[in-house]
Enzyme design. Structure first.
Site, PDB file in Angstrom:
ATOM      1  N   HIS A 126       0.841  -1.206   0.000  1.00 24.27           N
ATOM      2  CA  HIS A 126       0.000   0.000   0.000  1.00 24.27           C
ATOM      3  C   HIS A 126       0.872   1.251   0.000  1.00 24.27           C
ATOM      4  O   HIS A 126       0.637   2.188  -0.786  1.00 24.27           O
ATOM      5  CB  HIS A 126      -0.910  -0.026   1.231  1.00 24.27           C
ATOM      6  CG  HIS A 126      -1.690   1.237   1.444  1.00 24.27           C
ATOM      7  ND1 HIS A 126      -3.000   1.385   1.054  1.00 24.27           N
ATOM      8  CD2 HIS A 126      -1.341   2.424   2.025  1.00 24.27           C
ATOM      9  CE1 HIS A 126      -3.425   2.593   1.387  1.00 24.27           C
ATOM     10  NE2 HIS A 126      -2.438   3.244   1.971  1.00 24.27           N
ATOM     11  N   GLU A 127       1.881   1.286   0.860  1.00 19.22           N
ATOM     12  CA  GLU A 127       2.743   2.471   0.952  1.00 19.22           C
ATOM     13  C   GLU A 127       3.598   2.642  -0.301  1.00 19.22           C
ATOM     14  O   GLU A 127       3.812   3.757  -0.766  1.00 19.22           O
ATOM     15  CB  GLU A 127       3.636   2.380   2.201  1.00 19.22           C
ATOM     16  CG  GLU A 127       2.879   2.319   3.517  1.00 19.22           C
ATOM     17  CD  GLU A 127       1.897   3.469   3.691  1.00 19.22           C
ATOM     18  OE1 GLU A 127       2.106   4.548   3.090  1.00 19.22           O
ATOM     19  OE2 GLU A 127       0.905   3.297   4.416  1.00 19.22           O
ATOM     20  N   HIS A 130       1.596   4.296  -2.936  1.00 17.33           N
ATOM     21  CA  HIS A 130       1.581   5.761  -2.793  1.00 17.33           C
ATOM     22  C   HIS A 130       2.810   6.366  -3.478  1.00 17.33           C
ATOM     23  O   HIS A 130       2.720   7.413  -4.129  1.00 17.33           O
ATOM     24  CB  HIS A 130       1.591   6.145  -1.314  1.00 17.33           C
ATOM     25  CG  HIS A 130       0.241   6.143  -0.670  1.00 17.33           C
ATOM     26  ND1 HIS A 130      -0.841   6.794  -1.207  1.00 17.33           N
ATOM     27  CD2 HIS A 130      -0.194   5.580   0.495  1.00 17.33           C
ATOM     28  CE1 HIS A 130      -1.894   6.638  -0.415  1.00 17.33           C
ATOM     29  NE2 HIS A 130      -1.529   5.902   0.619  1.00 17.33           N
ATOM     30  N   GLU A 204      -6.269   7.169  -1.070  1.00 19.15           N
ATOM     31  CA  GLU A 204      -6.212   5.986  -0.207  1.00 19.15           C
ATOM     32  C   GLU A 204      -6.888   4.796  -0.893  1.00 19.15           C
ATOM     33  O   GLU A 204      -6.380   3.674  -0.855  1.00 19.15           O
ATOM     34  CB  GLU A 204      -6.876   6.272   1.142  1.00 19.15           C
ATOM     35  CG  GLU A 204      -6.052   7.128   2.078  1.00 19.15           C
ATOM     36  CD  GLU A 204      -4.716   6.511   2.423  1.00 19.15           C
ATOM     37  OE1 GLU A 204      -4.641   5.282   2.631  1.00 19.15           O
ATOM     38  OE2 GLU A 204      -3.723   7.266   2.462  1.00 19.15           O
TER      39      GLU A 204
END
Length: 280
Positions: A126-127, A130, A204
């Site tokens: 997930h990070e 980003h 997100e």
């Protein structure tokens, strides 16, 4: 983004006309906000690390963190980011930095202790999403723009309060500009903040989807989010200026389901994120 910048230029023009400074007000605002923007772009990551109390990760102590980040970075086609750890029992994580070559992934000791390796892969993916989607740069720019709106509005109100208007033009057109300027000075920082939060929530969702695509295991991130949500600890160094960076709201607000309150949330409802991941 172009519309956001145009909105700031429009504000500066209205405030300049309302205060009697005309184009000079725009020039002053742009010079100061440009300096702030330049500083934020190059050093915002260091400021965030200092504000959260993050320290460089130790490869021996945080072995799973290191190896998971390395593996996920290879899978994503990204350089391995610098890794930092926050000594805090609250499970959370975030990414920062201006681009993939200067990115940082930060995890709390709480998240490293409570997640198994598969769940940690979901969080790291997930990070990294980003980073790959340039969300860290986008949100840094948006944050600077929101700060610029607040600064320009505050500069206008202070000028009216302490310095008055530059000229004595009492025409109806000038009076209208003054009224519009005061209204915009009050409402524009709120509107800009709402735009920033809406962008944060949308990114997100995108990072959840991109991370799940990277691991091919959306349940891993869903399981991690459930553990994060059920943990009672709140991040000690949480602040409103950094809350949008984390994988989940560090303040653990419970009113996200209310329409008005949800407009001011940095993250989309956790239940909705988990539902979407489970449906993949």
């Amino acid at each position: 983004m172009v519309l956001f910048v145009a909105f700031i230029a429009l504000l500066a023009w209205v405030f300049g006309e309302a205060s009697g400074y005309g184009g000079s007000f725009i020039g002053i605002a742009l010079i100061i906000s440009g300096t702030i923007s330049f500083t934020s772009y190059w050093w915002s990551d260091k400021a965030v690390l200092a504000m959260t109390g993050a320290q460089p990760a130790d490869q021996k102590v945080h072995f799973d963190f290191y190896t998971t980040a390395e593996n996920m970075a290879i899978a994503a086609g990204l350089p391995k980011p610098k890794l930092y750890v926050i000594d805090d029992p609250a499970p959370n994580a975030f990414a920062t930095g201006r681009d993939p070559e200067h990115a940082v992934v930060v995890a709390t000791t709480g998240i490293l202790e409570c997640l198994d390796r598969t769940e940690l892969e979901g969080v790291i993916a997930h990070e990294l999403s980003h980073i790959k989607n340039f969300d860290i740069r986008l949100m840094a720019i948006v944050t600077v723009l929101v700060g610029t709106v607040a600064f320009v509005a505050d500069l206008f109100m202070r000028n009216l309060w302490w310095g008055g208007r530059r000229n004595n033009d009492r025409s109806s057109g000038s009076g209208i500009f003054l009224i519009v300027g005061i209204i915009l000075a009050i409402l524009s920082p709120i509107v800009a903040t709402l735009i920033k939060l809406a962008i944060s929530r949308k990114r997100e969702y995108l990072a959840d989807a991109s991370g799940a695509n990277l691991t091919r295991n959306p349940d891993a991130l869903a399981d991690a989010l459930e553990k994060i949500a059920s943990n009672p600890h709140m991040l000690r160094n949480a602040s409103s200026s950094t809350a949008h960076l984390f994988i989940e709201n560090p303040f653990k607000k419970k009113n996200a389901g209310q329409l008005f309150a949800s407009l001011f949330n940095t993250h989309p409802p956790l239940e909705e994120r988990i539902r979407i991941l489970r449906a993949m």
